[in-house]
Design a protein around this motif. Structure first.
Motif, short mmCIF file in Angstrom:
data_model
loop_
_atom_site.label_atom_id
_atom_site.label_comp_id
_atom_site.label_asym_id
_atom_site.label_seq_id
_atom_site.Cartn_x
_atom_site.Cartn_y
_atom_site.Cartn_z
N LYS A 107 -18.30 8.29 9.36
CA LYS A 107 -18.52 6.86 9.11
C LYS A 107 -17.59 5.85 9.99
N ARG A 108 -16.23 6.32 9.81
CA ARG A 108 -15.05 5.43 10.57
C ARG A 108 -15.51 5.49 12.01
N ILE A 109 -15.59 6.48 12.35
CA ILE A 109 -15.66 6.50 14.15
C ILE A 109 -17.03 5.95 14.34
N GLN A 110 -18.08 6.06 13.54
CA GLN A 110 -19.45 5.27 13.98
C GLN A 110 -19.05 3.74 13.81
N PHE A 111 -18.26 3.21 13.07
CA PHE A 111 -17.98 1.82 12.95
C PHE A 111 -16.93 1.40 14.19
N ASP A 112 -16.32 2.53 14.95
CA ASP A 112 -15.44 2.53 15.91
C ASP A 112 -13.99 1.70 15.32
N TRP A 113 -13.63 2.06 14.12
CA TRP A 113 -12.49 1.56 13.33
C TRP A 113 -11.50 2.69 13.58
N THR A 114 -10.10 2.38 13.69
CA THR A 114 -8.99 3.15 13.68
C THR A 114 -8.54 3.66 12.37
N GLU A 115 -8.05 4.65 12.02
CA GLU A 115 -7.42 4.97 10.70
C GLU A 115 -6.61 3.93 9.99
N LYS A 116 -5.76 3.21 10.73
CA LYS A 116 -5.03 2.10 10.16
C LYS A 116 -6.08 1.15 9.78
N MET A 117 -7.12 0.89 10.36
CA MET A 117 -7.80 -0.13 9.87
C MET A 117 -8.32 0.11 8.27
N VAL A 118 -8.80 1.30 8.42
CA VAL A 118 -9.50 1.99 7.11
C VAL A 118 -8.29 2.00 6.05
N ASP A 140 -6.46 10.70 -5.19
CA ASP A 140 -7.17 10.51 -6.51
C ASP A 140 -8.49 9.48 -6.34
N ILE A 141 -9.28 9.70 -7.28
CA ILE A 141 -10.82 9.27 -7.24
C ILE A 141 -10.82 7.86 -6.84
N ASP A 142 -9.67 7.06 -7.58
CA ASP A 142 -9.66 5.51 -7.23
C ASP A 142 -9.64 5.27 -5.67
N LYS A 143 -8.69 5.92 -5.10
CA LYS A 143 -8.63 5.76 -3.73
C LYS A 143 -9.72 6.19 -2.85
N ILE A 144 -10.38 7.34 -3.25
CA ILE A 144 -11.73 7.73 -2.68
C ILE A 144 -12.56 6.50 -2.67
N ASP A 145 -12.80 5.97 -3.88
CA ASP A 145 -13.72 4.92 -4.16
C ASP A 145 -13.55 3.66 -3.13
N ASN A 146 -12.18 3.75 -3.08
CA ASN A 146 -11.87 2.14 -2.04
C ASN A 146 -12.50 2.60 -0.77
N ILE A 147 -12.12 3.87 -0.40
CA ILE A 147 -12.42 4.43 1.16
C ILE A 147 -13.89 4.32 1.39
N LEU A 148 -14.80 4.80 0.29
CA LEU A 148 -15.96 4.60 0.35
C LEU A 148 -16.69 3.34 0.40
N LYS A 149 -16.16 2.38 -0.42
CA LYS A 149 -16.52 1.07 -0.31
C LYS A 149 -16.19 0.38 0.79
N THR A 150 -14.98 0.70 1.48
CA THR A 150 -14.55 -0.02 2.53
C THR A 150 -15.33 0.45 3.94
N LEU A 151 -16.00 1.62 3.74
CA LEU A 151 -16.88 2.12 4.73
C LEU A 151 -18.34 2.12 4.58
N ASN A 152 -18.68 1.30 3.49
CA ASN A 152 -19.97 1.01 3.09
C ASN A 152 -20.78 2.57 2.73
N ILE A 153 -20.21 3.42 1.99
CA ILE A 153 -21.13 4.53 1.87
C ILE A 153 -21.42 4.72 0.34
N SER A 154 -22.33 4.85 -0.17
CA SER A 154 -22.83 4.69 -1.46
C SER A 154 -22.65 6.18 -2.16
N ILE A 155 -22.14 6.13 -3.35
CA ILE A 155 -22.12 7.29 -3.97
C ILE A 155 -23.24 8.20 -4.00
#
Length: 177
Positions: A107-118, A140-155
């Protein structure tokens, strides 16, 4: 759950309606038609079930007992939430977590975002994010949640994806083409 014919009888009686009144509201010519229905002597087409349900101030699925069955199944099914994802990762850690990481990286690559941006958008240290994406380091699960929200990926999507990967691993999916 009572059979349909008992549901009709009970609901009609609870409404204080006579068989004659129900017959009239549903287009039947006589009370005996309703009596046959309430005795289970007649198989009703859905069109008649709909008429009867409307006459009894309900809907066909409730009259047939499907509403309670649907609600029971909802209660039995696992909710699509972060806790469910955590449980799956805890029980199927390697494949589930690798699948999650691959999904996020894709998803990060699809958005053409860098690791730093995410990393910045997720409020996660860049080194920690790089270890997550490159080496599948556990977050930890809270950080995973932050990543999923940033990348707009639903649970729901993550759980479906992981479930499909686990099914493939367990050969539950036939992938013949």
């Amino acid at each position: 759950m009572d059979p349909l014919y008992l549901q009709i009888r009970n609901l009609r009686k609870n409404l204080g309606m006579s068989q004659q009144e129900l017959a009239k509201k549903t287009g039947y010519t006589s009370r005996s038609s309703i009596a046959k229905i309430e005795n289970g002597e007649v198989d009703l087409p859905i069109s008649k079930i709909t008429l009867i349900a409307n006459a009894l101030n309900t809907n066909p699925s409730a009259l047939m007992g499907l509403d309670s069955e649907i609600n029971n199944r909802k209660k039995e099914s696992q909710p699509f939430n972060l806790e469910t994802l955590k449980k799956i990762i805890d029980t199927e850690s390697e494949l589930a977590y690798k699948s999650l990481v691959r999904l996020c990286k894709h998803k990060r690559i699809q958005f053409d975002w860098t690791e730093k941006m995410v990393s910045d958008l997720s409020n996660i240290d860049i080194d920690e994010y790089l270890r997550f994406e490159s080496y599948n380091d556990m977050l930890d699960i809270d950080k995973i949640d932050n990543i999923l929200k940033t990348l707009n990926i639903s649970i729901e999507f993550v759980l479906g994806f992981i479930s499909a990967m686990l099914d493939l691993r367990d050969n539950k999916i036939n992938i013949d083409f």
